[in-house]
Design a protein around this motif. Sequence first.
Motif, PDB file in Angstrom:
ATOM      1  N   ASP A  57      16.097  24.829 -20.961  1.00  9.80           N
ATOM      2  CA  ASP A  57      16.475  25.632 -19.972  1.00  9.80           C
ATOM      3  C   ASP A  57      17.485  24.680 -19.296  1.00  9.80           C
ATOM      4  N   TRP A  58      18.358  25.239 -18.613  1.00  6.35           N
ATOM      5  CA  TRP A  58      19.380  24.544 -17.701  1.00  6.35           C
ATOM      6  C   TRP A  58      20.006  25.361 -16.561  1.00  6.35           C
ATOM      7  N   ASN A  59      20.739  24.748 -15.867  1.00  5.23           N
ATOM      8  CA  ASN A  59      21.639  25.372 -14.828  1.00  5.23           C
ATOM      9  C   ASN A  59      23.025  24.870 -15.151  1.00  5.23           C
ATOM     10  N   THR A  60      23.876  25.322 -14.260  1.00  6.07           N
ATOM     11  CA  THR A  60      25.386  25.021 -14.363  1.00  6.07           C
ATOM     12  C   THR A  60      25.926  23.837 -13.393  1.00  6.07           C
ATOM     13  N   ASP A  61      24.603  22.977 -12.860  1.00  2.00           N
ATOM     14  CA  ASP A  61      25.095  21.927 -12.009  1.00  2.00           C
ATOM     15  C   ASP A  61      25.995  20.973 -12.965  1.00  2.00           C
ATOM     16  N   TYR A  62      27.397  20.602 -12.426  1.00  6.49           N
ATOM     17  CA  TYR A  62      28.239  19.602 -13.089  1.00  6.49           C
ATOM     18  C   TYR A  62      28.069  18.413 -12.631  1.00  6.49           C
ATOM     19  N   ASP A  91      27.371  13.833  -8.716  1.00  6.55           N
ATOM     20  CA  ASP A  91      27.578  15.464  -8.711  1.00  6.55           C
ATOM     21  C   ASP A  91      28.761  15.780  -8.634  1.00  6.55           C
ATOM     22  N   ALA A  92      29.269  16.956  -9.293  1.00  4.04           N
ATOM     23  CA  ALA A  92      30.655  17.603  -9.024  1.00  4.04           C
ATOM     24  C   ALA A  92      30.704  18.864  -8.943  1.00  4.04           C
ATOM     25  N   GLY A  93      31.559  19.584  -8.386  1.00 11.73           N
ATOM     26  CA  GLY A  93      31.744  21.036  -8.231  1.00 11.73           C
ATOM     27  C   GLY A  93      32.994  21.522  -8.455  1.00 11.73           C
ATOM     28  N   PRO A  94      33.123  21.948  -9.706  1.00 12.48           N
ATOM     29  CA  PRO A  94      34.496  22.640 -10.133  1.00 12.48           C
ATOM     30  C   PRO A  94      34.980  23.447  -9.061  1.00 12.48           C
ATOM     31  N   SER A  95      34.473  24.293  -8.273  1.00 12.37           N
ATOM     32  CA  SER A  95      35.103  25.266  -7.293  1.00 12.37           C
ATOM     33  C   SER A  95      35.291  24.810  -6.135  1.00 12.37           C
ATOM     34  N   ASP A  96      34.664  23.480  -5.657  1.00 13.58           N
ATOM     35  CA  ASP A  96      34.908  22.760  -4.447  1.00 13.58           C
ATOM     36  C   ASP A  96      35.993  21.763  -4.642  1.00 13.58           C
ATOM     37  N   LEU A 147      38.302  21.589 -17.997  1.00 16.36           N
ATOM     38  CA  LEU A 147      38.142  22.877 -17.935  1.00 16.36           C
ATOM     39  C   LEU A 147      36.760  23.243 -18.138  1.00 16.36           C
ATOM     40  N   PRO A 148      35.885  23.369 -17.324  1.00 21.14           N
ATOM     41  CA  PRO A 148      34.480  23.895 -17.452  1.00 21.14           C
ATOM     42  C   PRO A 148      34.126  25.257 -17.815  1.00 21.14           C
ATOM     43  N   HIS A 149      34.418  25.734 -19.033  1.00 23.01           N
ATOM     44  CA  HIS A 149      34.162  26.959 -19.497  1.00 23.01           C
ATOM     45  C   HIS A 149      33.434  26.924 -21.020  1.00 23.01           C
ATOM     46  N   PRO A 150      32.269  26.193 -21.030  1.00 23.75           N
ATOM     47  CA  PRO A 150      31.854  26.085 -22.408  1.00 23.75           C
ATOM     48  C   PRO A 150      31.193  27.270 -23.370  1.00 23.75           C
ATOM     49  N   LYS A 151      31.268  26.954 -24.522  1.00 26.22           N
ATOM     50  CA  LYS A 151      30.497  27.612 -25.660  1.00 26.22           C
ATOM     51  C   LYS A 151      29.271  26.808 -25.885  1.00 26.22           C
ATOM     52  N   TYR A 152      28.178  27.456 -25.910  1.00 29.20           N
ATOM     53  CA  TYR A 152      26.983  26.830 -26.462  1.00 29.20           C
ATOM     54  C   TYR A 152      26.680  27.027 -27.968  1.00 29.20           C
ATOM     55  N   TRP A 153      26.402  26.039 -28.553  1.00 28.39           N
ATOM     56  CA  TRP A 153      25.795  26.029 -29.746  1.00 28.39           C
ATOM     57  C   TRP A 153      24.583  25.355 -30.329  1.00 28.39           C
ATOM     58  N   VAL A 154      23.979  25.842 -31.547  1.00 27.21           N
ATOM     59  CA  VAL A 154      22.769  25.186 -31.701  1.00 27.21           C
ATOM     60  C   VAL A 154      22.648  24.810 -33.251  1.00 27.21           C
ATOM     61  N   ALA A 155      21.852  23.516 -33.494  1.00 24.03           N
ATOM     62  CA  ALA A 155      22.022  23.196 -34.934  1.00 24.03           C
ATOM     63  C   ALA A 155      20.788  22.659 -35.273  1.00 24.03           C
ATOM     64  N   LEU A 156      20.240  22.395 -36.667  1.00 20.56           N
ATOM     65  CA  LEU A 156      19.257  21.608 -37.146  1.00 20.56           C
ATOM     66  C   LEU A 156      19.530  20.473 -37.776  1.00 20.56           C
ATOM     67  N   GLY A 157      19.377  19.156 -37.252  1.00 19.75           N
ATOM     68  CA  GLY A 157      19.547  18.178 -38.089  1.00 19.75           C
ATOM     69  C   GLY A 157      19.088  16.933 -37.489  1.00 19.75           C
ATOM     70  N   ASN A 158      19.701  15.594 -37.820  1.00 18.16           N
ATOM     71  CA  ASN A 158      19.135  14.349 -37.444  1.00 18.16           C
ATOM     72  C   ASN A 158      19.911  14.089 -36.240  1.00 18.16           C
ATOM     73  N   TYR A 159      19.901  14.625 -35.076  1.00 21.52           N
ATOM     74  CA  TYR A 159      20.585  14.466 -33.888  1.00 21.52           C
ATOM     75  C   TYR A 159      19.645  13.859 -32.702  1.00 21.52           C
ATOM     76  N   GLU A 160      20.532  12.914 -31.929  1.00 15.73           N
ATOM     77  CA  GLU A 160      19.909  12.349 -30.939  1.00 15.73           C
ATOM     78  C   GLU A 160      20.551  12.775 -29.755  1.00 15.73           C
ATOM     79  N   LYS A 161      19.924  13.014 -28.547  1.00 18.26           N
ATOM     80  CA  LYS A 161      20.550  13.183 -27.134  1.00 18.26           C
ATOM     81  C   LYS A 161      21.775  12.108 -26.996  1.00 18.26           C
ATOM     82  N   GLY A 162      22.881  12.515 -26.538  1.00 21.51           N
ATOM     83  CA  GLY A 162      23.944  11.490 -26.264  1.00 21.51           C
ATOM     84  C   GLY A 162      24.761  11.289 -27.428  1.00 21.51           C
TER      85      GLY A 162
END
Length: 202
Positions: free
Chosen positions: A50-55, A78-83, A150-165
């Motif tokens: 779960d997440w929010n869109t705080d940049y 903290d950042a705010g694209p609209s501000d 330009l923060p307008h992301p697409k989200y993706w999911v995958a299964l593998g040997n991945y570490e955060k970052g």
Amino acid sequence: MQKYSLSVTNNSNSFGNICVFQTLPNQPENMASLVWFSKPAHPGTTVEFDWNTDYSFIWSHEGELAPGATFNASQTIDAGPSDITKNSIGFTKESGTYRFVETNRTTKAGRLGIYTDQTVPHGEASVGIGMSGSGAFAVSATPNYNFTFLPHPKYWVALGNYEKGEVLDIESLTNTAEITFEPDVYSMKAVLENDNVWEIKK
């Protein structure tokens, strides 16, 4: 701030890490997508994200963003694209290390801008943006440059040997699935079936 959630079930025969990552429209070649979230999942189990869109603005001492390298944020602001008072920041090197500083440069509303100065050598550090407290995109820093996101992301999911970052090689990834949130939809489900085909549903 709107909350989003994604439930991922691993019905394949393989143990691995469920990875969630982002891409941007017309993403520059030198801009790396990072493993945004990662959780291990045995066959037959479900993990929740779960997440929010705080940049946020982020930087790391990792300068060469080759696939497999790990971006560990050394500072988060903290950042705010609209501000327009919160969508630009400076990046400098002082006393042998880096930090974000205030800048009088401006960035168009809806974008995020990181401005490096002449003290920043090429390829020794990296800068980027995060969402909901985790790094999403990064690029190797160069001197006297304006990095615009330009923060307008697409989200993706995958299964593998991945570490955060971890820095991803998007072109070489296989068996990924896009998670699209339609208007007024904030919760989605992804199921990796035993034939290794993703099913995405509300």
